[in-house]
Design a protein around this motif. Structure first.
Motif: not given
Ligand SMILES: Cc1ncc(COP(=O)(O)O)c(C=O)c1O
Ligand SMILES: N[C@@H](CCOP(=O)(O)O)C(=O)O
Length: 468
Positions: A334-335, A338
């Motif tokens: 997810d990081r 992003a």
């Protein structure tokens, strides 16, 4: 061994599937679910192996869906003295100050890319024959991946190569190496732009899932995990060649552009190879150097990417950097998603809170080299050691000498031979670089290349027409 994506959108997959897949369907890069750890007894057992046997031991940990006897045969016919010039495959030479140079450029196209590309060609041929499939490769090059891929794939049944290169930005030798090939399965496309524009097109086509499936598009760039894993091998071999026992530690200095080579060093270190530091050397296109000094990643556009005398490193958006950042942020997809959304918006990102980790936990340091540094290093190594190094290797030697600590064993990776960059060698030494036999008159051969603007749609149309 199963493979996942840095962006979290790939169901765990087998090696042979990701070999043909290229970019993951979510736009991320493929990595193994975990890195295998090598214990001391295994490392001791590997020390005396030949290059081919060592490559088999390492690659079988990652390619465990290929029967072992098939993989051994395939690796053995890849790493031969006939193809790489000597039985050692990657010999080490020492400069007078003890700096070790790991020779990786004795393959058919005189750059380190041959080390992985020769294997990739044989892997593709093997897997495609087993499955009764064909593959159309779309690649991007700043000078060396293209020729290495074309030499490895030319004449191979069921494989076409469409190679994008930056129009007018490579050396005359690099252009001639690629554009003089007349094989029906090789297509050279020059793009009005830089390498990053070419790589963006490759990724755009990979992300067009319908086109990719219809035309069976694969990759030979370090987007392809198999390229990276083949590069892991020479870190182990270089370590064994440069040391007397497995109690020693070494640092590697790696001329870097797309971050694939040093990413393989990172993986070797994660596997337990006793690597002290990974020294990233950039040219004037120093986005990576800025990151390792500040924690800020600010990839630049084409207008701010310089044409330099180490042209294969004229890269501002290092693809494999995403693989390292995945590890740096604790393998959190997810990081990563992003962060790369910020990159897509041309904002870059700031991981200065992880800077300490990049150096202490992962061993990364960096430096940069300029045209003047390059010339001075080529002259110095010629005068002191009677060795002519190429412009990229010179960047590595310059940075290694600047950052080397007292008593530190540093292995510099030689990434190409000087014959590929004759203009700069002449500028430095006032004479031509040595030219290996078989390359006489290369630049006078007829050339075949199609030129396009940086437009993914135009490239797709060309591929569709060429494949009928
Ligand atoms: C001669 C040479 N040196 C260095 C590099 C940089 O390697 P990487 O892109 O893996 O960082 C390249 C291109 O890949 C190259 O062709
Ligand atoms: N420097 C390379 C550019 C691409 O690198 P890759 O490792 O991702 O194939 C070149 O010379 O083409």
């Amino acid at each position: 061994m199963r493979y996942i994506s840095t962006r979290g959108g790939l169901a765990p997959s087998a090696f042979c599937d990701i070999l043909l897949m290229g970019l993951a369907p979510d736009g991320g890069l493929v990595l193994p679910e975990h890195y295998p750890r090598i214990d001391r007894a295994t490392l001791d057992g590997w020390r005396s192996l030949s290059y081919a046997d060592l490559a088999f031991e390492i690659i079988r940990l990652f390619a465990d869906d290929i029967p072992q006897e098939d993989l051994r045969a395939l690796v053995s016919r890849t790493y031969t003295a006939e193809v790489f010039g000597s039985p050692e495959i990657t010999p080490v030479k020492r400069l007078h100050d003890g700096l070790a140079i790991l020779e990786l450029s004795n393959g058919p196209t005189l750059a380190f890319k041959d080390m992985a590309m020769q294997l990739l060609g044989n892997l593709f041929e093997y897997v495609l024959a087993k499955r009764g499939e064909t593959l159309n490769i779309l690649g991007a090059t700043s000078g060396d991946t293209g020729s290495a891929a074309e030499y490895a794939m030319r004449g191979k049944a069921g494989i076409n190569v469409f190679m994008l290169s930056p129009d007018g930005r490579m050396s005359a030798f690099q252009r001639a190496q690629m554009y003089s090939l007349q094989d029906a399965n090789i297509h050279n496309i020059a793009i009005r732009g830089m390498f990053d524009d070419c790589q963006d097109i490759v990724k755009a086509v990979q992300n067009d899932h319908a086109f990719k499936a219809r035309y069976r598009i694969g990759t030979v760039n370090s987007i392809n995990w198999a390229r990276v894993v083949a590069q892991v091998v020479y870190y182990f071999k270089g370590y064994f060649n440069a040391t007397g026992s497995n109690d020693e530690r070494v640092s590697f200095c790696v001329p870097s552009g797309n971050f694939g080579n040093v990413c393989a060093g990172h993986i070797a270190r994660q596997m337990g190879l006793p690597v002290e530091r990974l020294i990233v050397a950039t040219n004037e296109n120093d986005v990576l150097d800025e990151f390792f000094r500040t924690g800020r990643y600010r990839p630049r556009g084409t207008a701010h990417t310089y044409v330099t005398s180490s042209p294969s490193m004229d890269i501002s958006k290092a693809s494999n950097f995403e693989r390292f950042v995945f590890d740096l942020v604790g393998r959190d997809p997810d990081r990563v998603r992003a962060l790369w959304a910020q990159v897509e918006r041309a904002e870059g990102f700031d991981l200065s809170d992880r800077l300490e980790d990049t150096a202490t936990r992962f061993g990364f340091v960096s430096g940069r080299s300029t045209h003047a540094d390059r010339l001075a290093t080529i002259r110095q190594v010629d005068a002191e050691d009677a060795v002519v190094v190429d412009t990229h290797t010179a960047d590595g030697i310059k940075v290694a000498r600047a950052l080397r600590l007292p008593g530190e064993t540093v292995v510099c990776l030689e990434t190409a031979l000087p014959a590929k960059f004759a203009d700069t060698i002449r500028e430095a030494l006032d004479r031509d670089p040595p030219r290996p036999a078989g390359y006489e008159g290369l630049e006078s051969l007829p050339q075949r290349v199609t030129v396009f603007d940086a437009d993914a749609e135009a490239v797709k149309t060309y591929i569709a027409q060429a494949l009928g």
